[in-house]
Motif scaffolding. Sequence first.
Motif, mmCIF file in Angstrom:
data_model
loop_
_atom_site.group_PDB
_atom_site.id
_atom_site.type_symbol
_atom_site.label_atom_id
_atom_site.label_comp_id
_atom_site.label_asym_id
_atom_site.label_seq_id
_atom_site.Cartn_x
_atom_site.Cartn_y
_atom_site.Cartn_z
ATOM 1 N N LEU A 72 0.838 -1.206 0.000
ATOM 2 C CA LEU A 72 0.000 0.000 0.000
ATOM 3 C C LEU A 72 0.871 1.254 0.000
ATOM 4 O O LEU A 72 0.537 2.255 -0.644
ATOM 5 C CB LEU A 72 -0.936 -0.011 1.207
ATOM 6 N N HIS A 73 1.971 1.202 0.728
ATOM 7 C CA HIS A 73 2.904 2.337 0.734
ATOM 8 C C HIS A 73 3.410 2.612 -0.677
ATOM 9 O O HIS A 73 3.472 3.775 -1.118
ATOM 10 C CB HIS A 73 4.067 2.035 1.673
ATOM 11 N N ALA A 75 1.914 2.007 -3.335
ATOM 12 C CA ALA A 75 0.781 2.514 -4.114
ATOM 13 C C ALA A 75 0.263 3.838 -3.564
ATOM 14 O O ALA A 75 -0.873 4.231 -3.852
ATOM 15 C CB ALA A 75 -0.340 1.482 -4.147
ATOM 16 N N HIS A 76 1.084 4.520 -2.765
ATOM 17 C CA HIS A 76 0.715 5.826 -2.188
ATOM 18 C C HIS A 76 -0.578 5.754 -1.380
ATOM 19 O O HIS A 76 -1.347 6.715 -1.345
ATOM 20 C CB HIS A 76 0.590 6.888 -3.292
ATOM 21 N N GLU A 77 -0.830 4.591 -0.788
ATOM 22 C CA GLU A 77 -2.035 4.364 0.022
ATOM 23 C C GLU A 77 -3.315 4.549 -0.791
ATOM 24 O O GLU A 77 -4.388 4.807 -0.242
ATOM 25 C CB GLU A 77 -2.061 5.306 1.241
ATOM 26 N N GLN A 78 -3.211 4.410 -2.107
ATOM 27 C CA GLN A 78 -4.375 4.573 -2.995
ATOM 28 C C GLN A 78 -4.441 3.397 -3.965
ATOM 29 O O GLN A 78 -4.172 3.531 -5.163
ATOM 30 C CB GLN A 78 -4.286 5.899 -3.757
ATOM 31 N N PRO A 79 -4.777 2.222 -3.472
ATOM 32 C CA PRO A 79 -4.816 1.048 -4.348
ATOM 33 C C PRO A 79 -5.886 1.175 -5.419
ATOM 34 O O PRO A 79 -6.902 1.845 -5.222
ATOM 35 C CB PRO A 79 -5.136 -0.093 -3.378
ATOM 36 N N ASN A 80 -5.643 0.543 -6.555
ATOM 37 C CA ASN A 80 -6.654 0.492 -7.611
ATOM 38 C C ASN A 80 -6.782 -0.942 -8.104
ATOM 39 O O ASN A 80 -6.306 -1.872 -7.449
ATOM 40 C CB ASN A 80 -6.315 1.467 -8.741
ATOM 41 N N PHE A 343 3.588 6.135 -9.819
ATOM 42 C CA PHE A 343 2.617 5.174 -9.276
ATOM 43 C C PHE A 343 2.692 3.887 -10.088
ATOM 44 O O PHE A 343 2.470 3.901 -11.290
ATOM 45 C CB PHE A 343 1.197 5.739 -9.360
ATOM 46 N N PRO A 344 3.005 2.783 -9.396
ATOM 47 C CA PRO A 344 3.461 2.673 -8.011
ATOM 48 C C PRO A 344 4.935 3.065 -7.896
ATOM 49 O O PRO A 344 5.637 3.168 -8.891
ATOM 50 C CB PRO A 344 3.273 1.184 -7.721
#
Length: 352
Positions: A72-73, A75-80, A343-344
Amino acid sequence: MNRNKFIWRIFIVAAVLLITYVIVKTILIRSSKKTPTELVQYPKTPPSPPVAGVSKDTSMVQDTARYNALLLHLAHEQPNNKWPVKAEYPLQGALLPYHRIVAFYGNLYTPQMGILGRKPADSMLAQLTAEVEKWQLADSTLPVIPALHYIAVTAQSNPGKDGKYRLRMPGSEIEKVLQLADSAQALVFLDIQPGWSSVQEELPLLKKYLLLPNVHVGIDPEYSMKNRRPPCTTIGTMDAADINYAINWLDTLVQTNHLSPKILVVHRFTEGMVTNYKNIKPLPTVQVVMDMDGFGGVAKKKGSYQYWIAGQPVQFTGFKLFYKNDIDYGGHLMEPAEVLELFPQPVYIQYQ
């Protein structure tokens, strides 16, 4: 006669007691059985099957909570729907995503192939240490490990005696890199540029070195000339089948010799360099990094990363920085903070 009646009465009492015992035991057994709603609830995902040569003791299980948190880190705490990639957890001892790797790339014979052969050993290692420190400051979440990414099989414009357009480095040169890595407490990646040869032919020849716990693999589709043209006249290609061969070969090596998971770096900067990417199958024993290998302006590099690395997810990502070519072709050497905006976030950084 009285004696017979007495015996008969004892028999009847014994029979009644026996029947009572059977009835009571039956009732107790039935009452102890659980109804379907009371049955133990097992996890929806069954445990992984045992892996040959690896203990199933719980001490061998990765810290999956930290693993998920680090993905998650990245992925900038923004998973898709693409990142983090859904894959099996790695075996104990896996380096990714628990670390970030910063590598110097090249060949000791020539300065033209990268920083690894461009400077004397001491100054080269000092520069690598400085880069590692910069990355550690840029992201303190992941400990940074230095690495030497050495081209052990180089593509050549000369076909050579066997017509394969590649040159295998002698063992003495590989040993030099291993010694440098030991002095710097660094990992080693042995890179294969197949020319007219193949991963299937070249990888097993490096087994002696890959048995070492700090040695991993890189493969370069750019120089896999399946079109039977000389290297550097066009961009080569590899299929998922070639990459899966490397994964499965390394898997056997890891399991047979009780090693920690290996890392496989695959270089890429165009769509055609890797075909059928969806069929690439990382394993708990082999972690796959797709490395954005292109040079030039920042927008071009970011575009290549967005389309062919992040846009076609496999497992982990890498990003190459060129000390010379990025500047000569209209860009600048990107700083860690710039790269970490991707990202990521890549976990493998390579300087050429």
